[in-house]
Structure formats: structure tokens, C-alpha cells
Design an enzyme around this catalytic site. Structure first.
Site, mmCIF file in Angstrom:
data_model
loop_
_atom_site.group_PDB
_atom_site.id
_atom_site.type_symbol
_atom_site.label_atom_id
_atom_site.label_comp_id
_atom_site.label_asym_id
_atom_site.label_seq_id
_atom_site.Cartn_x
_atom_site.Cartn_y
_atom_site.Cartn_z
ATOM 1 N N SER A 1 0.816 -1.211 0.000
ATOM 2 C CA SER A 1 0.000 0.000 0.000
ATOM 3 C C SER A 1 0.852 1.264 0.000
ATOM 4 O O SER A 1 0.317 2.366 -0.030
ATOM 5 C CB SER A 1 -0.929 -0.003 1.224
ATOM 6 O OG SER A 1 -0.180 -0.143 2.408
ATOM 7 N N ASN B 1 -2.460 -2.729 13.284
ATOM 8 C CA ASN B 1 -3.917 -2.605 13.277
ATOM 9 C C ASN B 1 -4.394 -1.329 13.961
ATOM 10 O O ASN B 1 -5.253 -0.616 13.437
ATOM 11 C CB ASN B 1 -4.559 -3.813 13.962
ATOM 12 C CG ASN B 1 -4.246 -5.116 13.247
ATOM 13 O OD1 ASN B 1 -3.631 -5.102 12.180
ATOM 14 N ND2 ASN B 1 -4.651 -6.236 13.819
ATOM 15 N N THR C 1 -40.306 23.942 -11.985
ATOM 16 C CA THR C 1 -40.471 22.566 -11.519
ATOM 17 C C THR C 1 -40.607 21.741 -12.785
ATOM 18 O O THR C 1 -41.104 22.247 -13.808
ATOM 19 C CB THR C 1 -41.726 22.366 -10.638
ATOM 20 O OG1 THR C 1 -42.886 22.701 -11.407
ATOM 21 C CG2 THR C 1 -41.672 23.214 -9.384
ATOM 22 N N HIS C 2 -40.135 20.517 -12.750
ATOM 23 C CA HIS C 2 -40.199 19.653 -13.939
ATOM 24 C C HIS C 2 -39.552 20.316 -15.153
ATOM 25 O O HIS C 2 -39.949 20.035 -16.290
ATOM 26 C CB HIS C 2 -41.653 19.290 -14.285
ATOM 27 C CG HIS C 2 -42.440 18.739 -13.145
ATOM 28 N ND1 HIS C 2 -42.604 17.395 -12.942
ATOM 29 C CD2 HIS C 2 -43.114 19.345 -12.129
ATOM 30 C CE1 HIS C 2 -43.360 17.195 -11.860
ATOM 31 N NE2 HIS C 2 -43.673 18.364 -11.358
ATOM 32 N N SER D 1 -12.939 23.951 -27.755
ATOM 33 C CA SER D 1 -12.965 22.679 -28.446
ATOM 34 C C SER D 1 -11.751 22.567 -29.351
ATOM 35 O O SER D 1 -11.291 23.563 -29.915
ATOM 36 C CB SER D 1 -14.248 22.592 -29.285
ATOM 37 O OG SER D 1 -14.096 21.677 -30.347
ATOM 38 N N LYS E 1 -16.584 27.260 -29.652
ATOM 39 C CA LYS E 1 -17.072 26.669 -28.417
ATOM 40 C C LYS E 1 -16.514 27.325 -27.154
ATOM 41 O O LYS E 1 -15.360 27.727 -27.097
ATOM 42 C CB LYS E 1 -16.703 25.186 -28.389
ATOM 43 C CG LYS E 1 -17.532 24.365 -29.371
ATOM 44 C CD LYS E 1 -18.971 24.265 -28.917
ATOM 45 C CE LYS E 1 -19.203 22.917 -28.298
ATOM 46 N NZ LYS E 1 -20.535 22.811 -27.730
ATOM 47 N N ASN F 1 -17.167 25.922 -23.462
ATOM 48 C CA ASN F 1 -17.874 24.856 -22.754
ATOM 49 C C ASN F 1 -17.658 24.931 -21.250
ATOM 50 O O ASN F 1 -16.557 25.223 -20.800
ATOM 51 C CB ASN F 1 -17.373 23.501 -23.246
ATOM 52 C CG ASN F 1 -17.657 23.281 -24.710
ATOM 53 O OD1 ASN F 1 -18.704 23.687 -25.217
ATOM 54 N ND2 ASN F 1 -16.718 22.660 -25.405
ATOM 55 N N GLU G 1 -19.237 20.382 -15.682
ATOM 56 C CA GLU G 1 -19.560 19.004 -16.084
ATOM 57 C C GLU G 1 -18.735 17.997 -15.288
ATOM 58 O O GLU G 1 -19.220 16.921 -14.929
ATOM 59 C CB GLU G 1 -19.307 18.833 -17.582
ATOM 60 C CG GLU G 1 -20.243 19.685 -18.439
ATOM 61 C CD GLU G 1 -19.780 19.760 -19.885
ATOM 62 O OE1 GLU G 1 -19.985 18.788 -20.625
ATOM 63 O OE2 GLU G 1 -19.192 20.796 -20.265
ATOM 64 N N TYR H 1 -9.448 -7.321 12.771
ATOM 65 C CA TYR H 1 -8.910 -6.709 11.571
ATOM 66 C C TYR H 1 -8.838 -7.739 10.450
ATOM 67 O O TYR H 1 -8.379 -8.861 10.633
ATOM 68 C CB TYR H 1 -7.507 -6.152 11.839
ATOM 69 C CG TYR H 1 -6.929 -5.500 10.616
ATOM 70 C CD1 TYR H 1 -7.236 -4.174 10.305
ATOM 71 C CD2 TYR H 1 -6.121 -6.218 9.736
ATOM 72 C CE1 TYR H 1 -6.737 -3.585 9.154
ATOM 73 C CE2 TYR H 1 -5.631 -5.628 8.586
ATOM 74 C CZ TYR H 1 -5.939 -4.322 8.300
ATOM 75 O OH TYR H 1 -5.458 -3.752 7.143
ATOM 76 N N GLN I 1 -7.865 -2.482 4.037
ATOM 77 C CA GLN I 1 -6.901 -1.616 3.337
ATOM 78 C C GLN I 1 -7.576 -0.824 2.222
ATOM 79 O O GLN I 1 -7.086 0.228 1.805
ATOM 80 C CB GLN I 1 -5.761 -2.462 2.768
ATOM 81 C CG GLN I 1 -4.737 -1.657 1.990
ATOM 82 C CD GLN I 1 -3.521 -2.493 1.642
ATOM 83 O OE1 GLN I 1 -2.870 -3.067 2.507
ATOM 84 N NE2 GLN I 1 -3.213 -2.587 0.368
ATOM 85 N N LYS J 1 -8.490 3.344 1.977
ATOM 86 C CA LYS J 1 -7.669 4.548 1.807
ATOM 87 C C LYS J 1 -7.907 5.277 0.493
ATOM 88 O O LYS J 1 -8.163 6.483 0.469
ATOM 89 C CB LYS J 1 -6.199 4.177 1.951
ATOM 90 C CG LYS J 1 -5.840 4.007 3.404
ATOM 91 C CD LYS J 1 -4.442 3.571 3.632
ATOM 92 C CE LYS J 1 -4.436 2.812 4.945
ATOM 93 N NZ LYS J 1 -5.202 1.526 4.914
#
Lengths: 463, 463, 463, 463
Positions: free
Chosen positions: D21, D109, D154-155, D276, D282, D284, D289, D316, D321, D324
Site C-alpha cells: 500500500s 492494526n 419545476t419539472h 474545443s 465553443k 464549454n 460538467e 482486523y 486496506q 484509503k
């Protein structure tokens, strides 16, 4: 009385309430009875049942089937699951002397796995029909409006003009992949667990391929220990449903956006709109929102079921009972959503005027770059020049076609009068004529290919 | 007739089937009626309803409540959800002239959010009682068997001896954290959406804190737009349930393992075992397996609901309807599993002889290292020496206590005759006397603390 | 300088840090360069590049490939992703006059989708080899120990005796299904997006099938809009990986349990064990626990990616960048876990004595029932009788074979002296001789079938 | 050489690669060293270390800290994790005679659980600061534009007019709930595992509260067995992050939609836009996003980690592990996204003209209904009448304010000339004056409350 009475004292009510599956697995009744009739025949072939016993069992089971179908099946207190319920009722009908032989060599472990596969196999054609129905609606709409232009988007910003039909077909191909996956999983679902017993196999049957054929399976499972715990077919159906649900939610998102007044490209039929309890003007696309929202449920069912499977030791473990409700929910959701969307797409009306008005000249900037490429300018420089033109037009508050030639020339000397001819949406669409592109002839090819594909499906189902 | 009839044509049956929520949201009836009665009072205070109208509405609603409770409520074709059903019935009972005023200023958006919170708030005490019940069972069992030794495991390999009570209490503290989380989420669930209208607020009410108090909420939501779409309380309950489910599945895993014949540390009461339809000898811990398996479902519901929420735009969207079934499933699962596990733990019998026999001397190797540390050897060297002793004992096929002193000395000169006194399981347990350790006096302290905590809960609920 | 400089001011460092993908997508370098070389050839065929330009570009790209391979590629500040980095370096090497033409008609949208598919296609053989390797290890071990008996479990309680080889092969068939799914998804991954441009298609290419063939794809994508946003292949790989991960975690769980001292059926090679920093005696199966734990990660990646896809509108959206790290993690996990498990299974040693000693006579109770069936007793009655025998034996504290005949007779008169012959583990195994059962001849058949299958894979890969 | 060498042969490279690790847990170096220094002091107090030894260890550890900070720490082949790496280096620096004593009574541990909690506790203030920063940006923007009207949805259909500030504040309250959850989990993260040893506790320490205080924990864990395997704090952080990520994705969705040309309500600063590679025009909203897309990752990490935890047995297990990387990803994502969004919101410019033009008169239909309510018409009838007016206006192709009075009267006789005064967006907003409503004075109250809350946070952090 339960199937396993004898050694143990009865469990208490609290435990029964937590463990019993009859409230939801009762819908497996037809599969359970079908499986038992076939198994009775196999026991007859193996000499465990006489012909007379088999016939008695079969008639009893057929009567139970009718009771279920007519809603006349009477549940008894000990009916912990569909298998127990059917066996209990059969015992009432034909007596334990006969009914008590049906379970010879069979365990609920191989029985429930068989039932669930049978049930799923019986549902797959309906799901495929739903897919095909929506595909037909998309292709039909695409064919009916070939030539109509709309803005194409990336990042929810206008990118390039597209044919409306090209957009519709983009959703068709997603469903085609779903259909392919459905076909693939069907083969893996059609493997018979029956005859695996509890884990070690069946001491009475010498053949299982006949059983498999009789029940419509492709073959019998190769390893009895694997057979009783294999729920890959459930996981695979849940994945198919989740990804198909994602595709439907993406279609729903497009439809919600494009039918909003701000976009205004599409008109949804009122049958697919609902109103508000407070606001009188509202016409909301609730069914589409539910399609989108339920895709989340489907993702959750997949993920939850994989969590349930992870780390289970060999053999049957009762954790596996948690396969049913997710499977039922997934199948039910698709069987509801697909026809609904088919109807909605069929009734969809594009608004050509709004689409046309919405087209921004900025979406032709790639044309300017390509124009320069045609004049020998390397694309990267042409891209910069076109971007400069866009910027200048924004500064001056005009469209690209209103930007004077001298402005263009200041940006790049290769610009000439003929550039204005390139600032045309139809031309831009027509130029994207590589295979798969949005040019009308290519879209027509797509439609032909799509129709051919659907025709083959139809023919395949007829044959 | 729906609440929003007027502007739109009626939706077709397919759409209704896909969209209607009455089949599952009918269980909100008491909350819906409670909320409407309080809202009627608020409208009376605001002058929108006369006292007479409010009384008529309240009596009508109370009658509907009785109809639901007695199973006498008759569903009409247009009852798309619980709110529509109640309003429709109220109109039948008191006439539209009066009933038609109840929805003034209210939207289903704030109504459904209020109902769901009310319902959840009414369920939380039952969940907490379930947690406390299981905690009491664990503490009671721990207190009743104080002093009993069992092997403690890491990596499913014996690590060090533990008190049986210490193991039981390790599960208690997990549940304590769950209980703390339940308390935290309660405060965030007790925020009133009612009065938020569709999104913009209510034009008729000048106060909402009175409404909040009357309905048992801590305060009214601060922002109407947020209020109608806030489902954090659902997500938070689902997370609480999923993590609590994980804890229960870990307890179930321990119980399944430790009660297997191969371990043999625990005897489960037969009421919590079920048999096999095929194998007569079986006594299977099905309820525990279902607890473990359903934890997967709970994880899935959480994950699915978060997926549904992700990326929704502002305001109410119908996707949010998918909050109910996951919430009902999560609450129902915990309310089933917790009392079941309480009963099972109460009836649990340890097998002291098997635990003792199972203790491996290898689990005392840390004692050898600590012995050397006491002689001034740095721990890392002591660890190596103890490992050497373990290896040598394995080679000779004897236990650590049978390894001759000269062997020990060959490994490290600091070993002396007194090392054998350290190879004692009780001593090993007794030495781990740091706070939180497994030494008996520390475990007794844990039990006292646990009992004090539970007493406070009980007192708190009484006051 | 970025590829899109010109119209926009530069983004600030915070934004760059959040958005840049070079830290993880750099591993696509070979795919990116391979794709660009093929695209340059296509542009040459289309007349956009002269042969000389194409050669210059190709040589430049090949040099960049070498730089990456030797770890000598020097990152520049503007290298936001692998595509930008390669184009920037190519411009340095061959000048913008030539390099600037390579992007003609191509967008990062079709480029990145192509790169990712190319990369995945290049990884699939390694994953399949890993699967086959583990399958071979399982079959080899099964063949090497044919005849060895072990207890078979359901609900982690002994159910029936099994052949050790049958248990090994149960894991083989799971992997076979994984391999089939891998084959299915490969066909859907091998569809070429290149030529789709941003969304609308490519104005310069008249053919894309040649490009597809050259890059090893089966065909070109049918719809440019779909092509740039289609990430089904990622979702499908993640599902394949998650379900394969579930299978590996189930194998790991079996191995951890069966190699625990309490079961003691298996001995793991020390190369696959690790020790404790504190407890000198420990030999922990950490690699198996990590296999089991990482299955959770794989489930999470699948579920997270589906959440990311859900509800996205048409066209490329930057959300799709979140496809890469999950894909890399899934592929890397399988490529690590499969060979590790192969080695572990190859080095696995069964402990025949412990397996034999562990067999409980209770696991022969089904034999008693079957014995009675042979005497004409209906199975359900036979099951009750056998359960009664088990109960009586428990009461008397003896095994089934030590229960006197009179006791048996008191339970059911059909019991005779010959029943004791049935209480034999070998016989019980041998009787389960239906196809797929644990009887030795059936297991031998399984092994033959498995070997034939693996041979075909090998031959297929050679041809 | 590993910490547990002695009893086992070395693992092979393949296993090491899969298990180590260090590549990701090296970022815990400061926490590991801080924990070790505190533990050395505790051992000194316990008499295990002399003052001189403790000082040597502390100096060595401090030097290692500097090496890590300066990027000068040299990794050795055996450094499997951060704990091993630090102990190995400490041994080099101060000799095993001294360094070898540091691990007395401690296990990896309890050490790794302590390190991870320490690390998380050190990260929480940064996350809270990120939340507060975004909250301040929202409130600041809301205060700066008080009075500006926009359509409320709404919607994704216009519902009622709202104050722009009300919309901004709706996102503020979501973050407030996140902040509350962060505070709640902090208390549960601040519980010290150190002193729990492997599972049974520590034989050398008589006090752990001093250790807890010194390391900034609120208290020591009550049960050593629970302490080493408790990862609730990780799950809780992952849930916090996933739900916060959902909120950020909802904000991002609003911002993407409202800044699209089709809506046009908002202008995003160019620093938060990217271009782009193909389309020169563009601009963007890629960062938004990515915020939306990464919310999917966060959901996946939560769900995956819960899957990993589910069904683990006591003590344990190495599966843990896998805590993390998900934790690091979640913390990193929030620490990246929050300041980015703060900057973006601060630089946001509303487009008042576009907002005003976009307001549809249909969004005033509720006013018409309320108007009738004011005339004594029951709301349900008023709603129908208003819906009729909307329908009639649509038929005639006019807005509600252009529908002649006779048309209104034909629909409901209670309509009078004064109805036109109600068709006013400001009036509609102003009428929603219940607490939490969008009326300007209520929004001003919200802002005051929000500012007071933020002030208290700031003061709290200063004190």
C-alpha cells in the site's frame, strides 16, 4: 407444517415474517408448476414414479395452476414460499402417498434456481418486444422527418447542425446494443440447474438433457455445486436493465430538455403530460422524469445484488433469496417504461420553425476552419483563424455571415468572398458525409440498415 | 378526475400504471391526514377557512383516517396518489365547496415532502427501540458470561485470547454509533416543508413555526425552493440503514461462523434455525443469512437513490417520487431485523468447553515477545525471537509450552524458566488492561458504561 | 497553449488542476499515437495530407512513442491531456505547418473514444490469459486430486460429502461464464468512433471501414452522435470486472475459510501469507483478503460510472472523462488478482486427513431418506423418518452409524440391517451420478470437458 | 525485510505488487510520525522507554518528517506500507536497539486506524473552509442582486417567478446541511484507536486519554476489538462527500442549464470555460460538467466501500486496506471542487434582461386562482377556472394579460377587471411572503440569517 419439519421445533412468528418469501415469490407459481411437471416426468422415466402417480401429480399441479390463475389459491399459514405452498396444496389434492414422492432427489436449492430462470426466460421476449417497439418508433419518426435540421449539442452548447433524424437514430443504436446484450445473457440464463439437488447432484436421474429440452433450456448445468448458487443470470439481467435504464434516462433527458419552452424543439403529446395540483398552467413531463429517476433504482438494484453476492462461501446460502425482488423490479420497470416511451416517441411532434430559429451561426465556425483547410491552411491555424472570426463577430454583436470580408481578411488572408457560401446549415450538414455522418444520404443509409435489422428480428421471431 | 384536470386531456392507462404511486404511498395516509388537519387549522388562523369549514374538513379527514385504519377505504379509479385519494374522498364527504378550499396555497410538492417526513419521524422511535433492544441483549449476555475466554481473530486466524464478553461488546459499540447517527439525522428530518407551496412559498400564511410545532417539527424550512426538493433526510436515513445493515451483517457473519460445527463456540436457539427440504439433518441459520444478504439491498437502495438525485435541476422533479420505496424498504428491514437479532442474541448459548479447547498456544506468542521486552529486549528483536520459537515448535510438532527451555535459549538467551508462566490464556487476557482492553476489570467497566448509556436512553424516553 | 486557444482567455491554475486528465490518461499514449498514425494515413488517402506530410507526421509520432516508452517524454505546462501533449510535441518536432493538419476533421471527442477502445482492446488478451491461467490451475488441481472427499456445505453447515475436485471445478465454471462475457463485450468494444468528428461526422473521409480494419476494429460506428458519447463498452467492462471480482471474492472466501485452522482442509503456500507486526505466530492470507476487499471497489466503480452516465443529454459531455480511472482500476485489479490466484491455487495443498475427519455422519441423512425411498416410502415421509433418526442420534450422543437398528425401526418399520451399508461417504458421493453430479465418473467428465474447452482457447489464440 | 520476518519465507514479487500500500498510503507520513511521537511519549510515561530513548526516537522521526516534506525520503525495497517505511528508516537512523522498542504493545492494526483518523481530522478544516467559501459566494451574490426576478422551475417547466437571490440561497441551505453532517462525523472520527493493539488492548499503557488529548482526539475508543476494525468514520465521510457531491452536481446542472444560450440567464466567466479542439466557436462549461460527473464517482466510492465492509468477520481483516484510496479520492475531489465553484459563483453574472424576457405569463396562473380564492371561490374550483383561462389563451395564441375580460367571465363569473392587476410578476413574488417564501423581505431575512450563521462559523474558528 413446513417441508423440513421433523428435526427442528417451529420457528416463531417474528422469524417467519422476516424470512418468508411467499409474498413476493408467489409470482413464480407458473414456473414452479411447470418445473414440477417436467420433474415428475423425469422421475417417471427414472422409475421413481409410476405412470399413474405421475399423471395424478400432473393433474394436481395443473389444477393448482388454474387456482393461481383464477386468484382462487388459498394460502395456508405454513406456506413460507411458493414451493412449499404448491407442495402443500398438491398433498391435499392427491395425498402424501403420491405427492410425497415428487421431491425425491430434488432440493429447494435446485428448484428455486430453476423456477427463477424459467420465469426470466418467459419474460425476455416481452422485454425484447419492448425494445424493438421503441426502436421502431425511433426509426419511424426518423424516416418521417428526414431532412429536418436541428442544432446538435456538446456540453449543452450548440456544436454543429444535425439532422433531427440523426439525433433520433443515435438513440436507436444504443438500444441495439441493449438488444445484443439481452441476446447474450439469454444463452447464459438458459442453463438448467434442476438435477443438482442440494449441492451434490441427483441420485435418481441418469439424464438431464431431456429435462433441459423439455423446459426450454439450452443445456443442463455442468456442475451441481455451481448450479445451486449461480446467480450470474440475475446479475447480468440487472446490469442489462441498469444500462438500458441509463439509455432510457438519457433519451428522457433529451426529450425533457428539447420539449422545454426554452428549447422548444419538440412537442410532447398531452397524454404523456400531467398537471399540477397548485399551478393551473402546468403540463409536466412526469413520465419522462420517472423514467429518468427509475434508472437510479435500477443502478441501485444491480449494485446491491452484487454486494449481496460478494464474499459468499460455496454452496447455497439464504442470502441468495435477495435475488428475487430486484429481478422483479428490473423486469417490471423495463416492461413499463419501454412501451410508454414507444407511445411517447410515436406521438412526438418536432417544431421545425423553432429548430431552425435556434440554429446559431457560431455552429458553423468549423465550416470556416474547413474552408481555410481547403485553401491549404493547416487545420490548427485555420481553427485559430475561425475562432478569431467568432470572437470578432461577438465583439461587433453580429453573426458570422454579417461579419465583413475585410474583417475576415484581417484575421487570415486566405479568406475570400466564397467563404459566405460555406456559412450555410444545410451545406454544413451535407458535408459530414463520411459513413455514420449526419449528411442526408448517410442518415438514409442508417435508416435502411436499422429497418433491415428490425425486419430480421421480426422474421427471426416468426420462424 | 385528477387534481390537475382542466387544462390537459387525461393520460392513458399505460402512463397511469407507470406513474401512479398510490400502490405504495398509501401507507402515508395517517401522515397525510395529520398534515392536512394541521394545515386546515393554519388556514383558519389565516382567515382562509371559517371555523365551521375547518371543523367540517377536520371531521371528514378523521373519518377517512378511520376508513383507512379499518381497511374500509374504497379506492377510486382516479386515485393516483395518497393525496389525491384523500382529497377526492374528502370532497365526497363534505362537498367541494368546503373541501376545495383545503389546498389553498398548498402544492403536492410541499405536501408530499411533509407527509414523508412525518411518516419517518413516526418510525424513528421504533428503529431506536430496535437498536436499544439489541444493545441490551448484547450487554446482558456480556454481563452474564463475564470471565469466559474465547479465541480472538484477525484475518480469520487466531490472534489473541479474548473475553467472550469483549467480543459481544465490540458489536454494542457499533450500534452505539448507529444510534448517534440516528439522533443526528432526526434533527435534519424534523424541518417542515409545508408552506413552501410549489416552490415560491405560501401567500396565505404569515407564520409557519406554529404549523411546525403542531406537527412535531423542530422548525420550518428556511427556503421554499430548497424545501420542496430537499431529500437529504431520505438519503441520510438510507445511509444510516446501510451502515447499520453492514454492522448487523458483520454480527451475523460472526454468529454464523462461530456457531458452525467447525468452530462450535456458540449454540443458536432452534427458533432461529430452519431445515432443508431435502437433507433431514440440516439446521440452518437462515435468518442470519438473510440479515447479511439484506445488507446488500440496503447498500443498493442508498446508492440508487443518490444516483436518482444526482444532477437534478432546481425545484421539484418527479424523479423524487423514487424516494418512497427505498425508504419503506430500509425502515421495514431494520424494524424486522433488529428485534429478530435481539431475540437470537438473548437465546444464544456459548459453549465454554469448545472455546477453551479451540484456544491455540500460538495465540500466546505475543506474550513471549512481551516477556522478552520485560527483560529489556527491544520489541522488534523480541518479536523475531518469539516468531523463531513458534517456528521451532511447529517443526517439532509441539505447542509453545512443550518447547524445552534449551530450545528457547538457543533462540534468545534472555529466555528463562519463568517464561512458561507467561504461556497462560488468563494471564494474557488479564495483561491487556489498558482502557478498552480485554482484561476483565476493563470489560466490567465497559459493561457499566454501556448500562449507564442505555439507562439514560430509557430515562430520556420516559421524560 | 491549448488546442482551443484563440477565442477564450486562459483558464486559471485551480481550474486546470481540477480538469486536466494528463496525470491519468498519459497511459493512453500508445493508443493515441497508433490512432493518429492511422488517421494520418486516412487523411493521405483523402488527399488532405501529402505523402511527404504523412511520413513526417508518422515519423514524429513514432519518435514520441519512443520518448514515452523510455520515460523521456518531457511534459509542458499546457499538456492538459494526452492528446494535447502528443500534438504539442509533434508540432515541436515537425512544425505546425505539417502537424497542424493532423487534426483536420477530427475532434478530441472521437479521438479519446478511439484511444480508450484501442487501449482496452489491447488489454483484453491479458485479462483472458489471466482467466485461462486460473482456470488451468483449478482444473489441474482437480485432476491431480481426483477421488479425494471433503464436506460440502450449504449455509456454512455440512450438507453432503463432495469430491474436492468437484468443489474446485465449481469455481472453474464461474470463470467460464466470465470468459464468455468477456468475449461478448469485445465485439461491442471493437467498434470504431474515429471519423465521427465532434458529433456530426467527418467531412473529409469517404471510407471508415479501412480505418477500422487498420486499427483492429470490427467495424465503424453507425452514428456519429452516438459514437462520441457511447461508453457502453466501459460500463460493460466494469460489470464484467465486478462480477468476475465477485467470483474471485467467493473463491477467496472459500480458501480463507477452508485454510483456517478450525476447518483445516487446505494449506496455503507461505508465499501467499504475510505476518503480523505485533503477533509473532501469525500467517495471514492477506492476498486473499485483498482480492475479496477489492471486489467491493469494482462494484463501486461500476455503480459510480453508471451514475455518471445516467441522465446525460446527447452529445459529448465532459462528465465522460470520469470513464478512465474506473476502467484503469478495473483492468489493473484483474490483471493483478488473476495470476496471483493462479499461483496460489497451483501451490494449494489439500489436507486429506483433516477433510476425512471433518466429515459428519449427519451429512449422510439424505442417504437414509433415499434408502427408504428405495423401499417404496414416499420421499417426504422418508425425509421425516431420517430427520427423526438424526434427532434420536443427537439425543443419544452417537453418530448415525452407531444408532441401533431397533431405534431406526421404532422411527420407521421399513429400516433394515442393510441401512448401515448406506452410511458411507464414498457411496453417498458415488450415488450422485446424474450429469453434473459429484460422482467420480461425472467429475472426470467435467475435467475432460474443461480441458477440451481450454485447449480450444489455446488453439484459437494460436491460429 | 518486513516487520514480520522471522516465521515466514518472503512473499514473491507478484504478491507484493498486489498487496503493498506504500504507493498510496505514503501520504499518511505526517500522521504516522505524529502518532509515533505521541506513542513514544506514552511508552516513556509507561516506563517502557527511557527519556533518552524517547528523545532519540522523536528526533529520528522528526528528521524522517523533514525527509518526506522535502521529497528526499528514499524508498527501500521492503517498504510495503508507510508504517514499515518509517520504522525501517528510524532503525537506520537510531539503531534497532532503540527503534525496535517503539512498536512495543502497538500493532499495525491500531496504528493504521490512528493514522487514517489523524489524517482525516487534519483535512476536515480544509473541507469546511471550502464549504464556507462557497456559501459565502452564494450569499454574497444573493445580497448583491436582491430584487432581480427569474423564472422558477419545476419539472424543468416554468412554475412561478422567483427572486434570483432565492434560487442562489436554495443552494446555500443544502450546503448548510452538509456542514452540519461534517460536524457530526467529526465527533465520531475523533475517537482514538491507539492502544487497542492487535485486537485485545495494550499491556503497557494504563491511560489512553492522555494519548487521545495529545493527538487531538476527543476520547479513546471503548473497545479494542471494535477499535481496530471500525471504519464507520470512513463510510460516514464517503457518505458526506457523496451527498455533498450530489448537491454540487445539482448546482452545476442549474448553472449549465441557466447559462446555456437557450436559457441565457447567466454568464459564466471565461476562466471557467474551455474550448474545443475542433469547433472554434465553443466555450464549454467543462469544470461544471466534471463536478457533475465526479459526483458519480463519489457515489461509487461510498457504495463500493460499504460492499467491502459488509459481512466481514470480527477483528482486523486486510480487506480494510481498501479504505484509503476511496477516502483520498473523496477528500481530494471536494477540496478541488469547492474552491473552484466558489470562484465560479463569485464571477457569475446574471443577465437580468434575459431573465425578464423569459418570464412566461403562464407562470402567473396561480395568481388567477388565488385571485378567485380572494373572491370566495374554493381553491379547487379556482384552479380549474385558471386552467381554463390558460387553455383559452393558448387557443387564441395570446398571453393571460391579453385575454379579454369577457373570455375570463365566460370561464368564471367571479373574474373582474381587477384581475389584470394580479398578472404582475413582482406582485406574484411579493405575495409569497410566508416565512421561507420568495418575497423580497423574506429573502432579506434569509440573507441575514445566512450571514449570521457564517459569522458564527468564522468566530468559532477564531476562538
Amino acid at each position: 407444517m413446513t417441508l423440513w419439519a421433523g428435526r427442528l421445533t417451529e420457528t416463531d412468528a417474528k422469524v417467519r415474517l422476516f424470512c418468508d418469501s411467499f409474498p413476493f415469490d408467489r409470482r413464480l407459481y407458473a414456473a414452479d408448476i411447470q418445473g414440477s411437471i417436467a420433474y415428475a416426468r423425469a422421475l417417471e422415466r427414472a422409475g421413481v414414479l409410476s405412470r399413474k402417480e405421475r399423471v395424478a401429480i400432473q393433474r394436481g399441479l395443473e389444477r393448482i395452476l388454474v387456482e393461481f390463475k383464477l386468484g382462487q389459491f388459498v394460502v395456508a399459514p405454513g406456506d413460507e414460499d411458493i414451493h412449499t405452498a404448491v407442495e402443500r396444496r398438491l398433498t391435499e389434492l392427491v395425498g402424501e402417498e403420491v405427492a410425497g414422492k415428487l421431491h425425491t432427489g430434488r432440493s429447494r436449492n435446485d428448484q428455486v434456481a430453476t423456477d427463477l430462470r424459467l420465469w426470466l426466460l418467459s419474460e425476455l421476449p416481452g422485454i425484447e418486444a419492448g425494445l424493438v417497439g421503441l426502436e421502431q418508433a425511433l426509426v419511424g419518426k426518423a424516416e418521417g422527418h428526414l431532412g429536418l435540421l436541428m442544432p446538435g449539442y456538446t456540453h449543452l452548447r450548440q456544436a454543429q447542425p444535425l439532422l433531427f433524424s440523426h439525433w433520433l437514430l443515435s438513440h436507436f443504436w444504443r438500444l441495439e446494443r441493449d438488444r445484443a446484450r439481452l441476446g447474450d445473457l439469454k444463452g447464459r440464463a438458459a442453463v438448467l440447474p434442476l438435477g443438482a439437488g442440494a449441492i451434490g447432484g441427483n441420485p435418481w436421474l441418469s439424464d438431464r438433457e431431456d429435462l433441459a429440452r423439455e423446459l426450454g433450456f439450452e443445456r443442463a448445468a455442468e456442475n451441481s455445486l455451481d448450479a445451486v448458487s449461480d446467480r450470474d443470470f440475475v446479475a447480468e439481467l440487472l446490469f442489462f436493465a441498469a444500462l438500458c435504464g441509463v439509455h432510457l434516462s438519457q433519451l428522457a433527458e433529451d426529450l425533457i430538455l428539447f420539449s422545454s419552452p426554452e428549447f422548444g424543439f419538440l412537442k410532447l403529446d398531452e397524454r404523456f403530460l400531467t398537471g399540477s395540483s397548485l399551478m393551473p398552467q402546468k403540463a409536466n413531463p412526469d413520465p419522462l422524469e420517472l423514467v429518468r429517476g427509475r434508472a437510479g433504482r435500477l443502478i441501485g438494484e444491480l449494485c446491491g445484488f452484487l454486494s449481496t453476492l460478494k464474499g459468499l462461501p460455496s454452496g447455497y446460502n439464504r442470502d441468495l433469496q435477495e435475488d428475487k425482488e430486484p429481478l422483479f423490479l428490473a423486469v417490471g420497470t423495463l416492461k413499463g417504461a419501454l412501451p410508454l416511451l414507444s407511445g411517447l416517441v410515436e406521438a412526438l411532434e418536432p417544431e421545425p420553425r423553432r429548430m431552425r430559429e435556434a440554429l446559431e451561426e457560431g455552429a458553423l465556425a468549423t465550416e470556416l476552419a474547413d474552408y481555410l483547410v481547403g485553401k491549404g491552411v493547416p487545420f490548427r491555424a485555420a481553427h485559430r483563424a475561425a475562432a478569431g472570426a467568432v470572437k470578432r463577430a461577438l465583439e461587433l454583436g453580429v453573426g458570422l455571415s454579417a461579419l465583413p470580408l475585410e474583417e475576415y481578411r484581417r484575421i487570415h488572408p486566405a479568406f475570400g468572398e466564397d467563404l459566405y457560401g460555406w456559412l450555410d446549415f444545410e451545406r454544413a450538414v451535407g458535408r459530414r458525409a463520411s459513413p455514420g455522418g449526419t449528411a442526408p444520404q448517410r442518415v438514409r443509409q442508417q435508416i435502411e440498415l436499422a429497418k433491415k435489422t428490425l425486419k430480421e428480428v421480426e422474421d427471426g421471431n416468426l420462424s
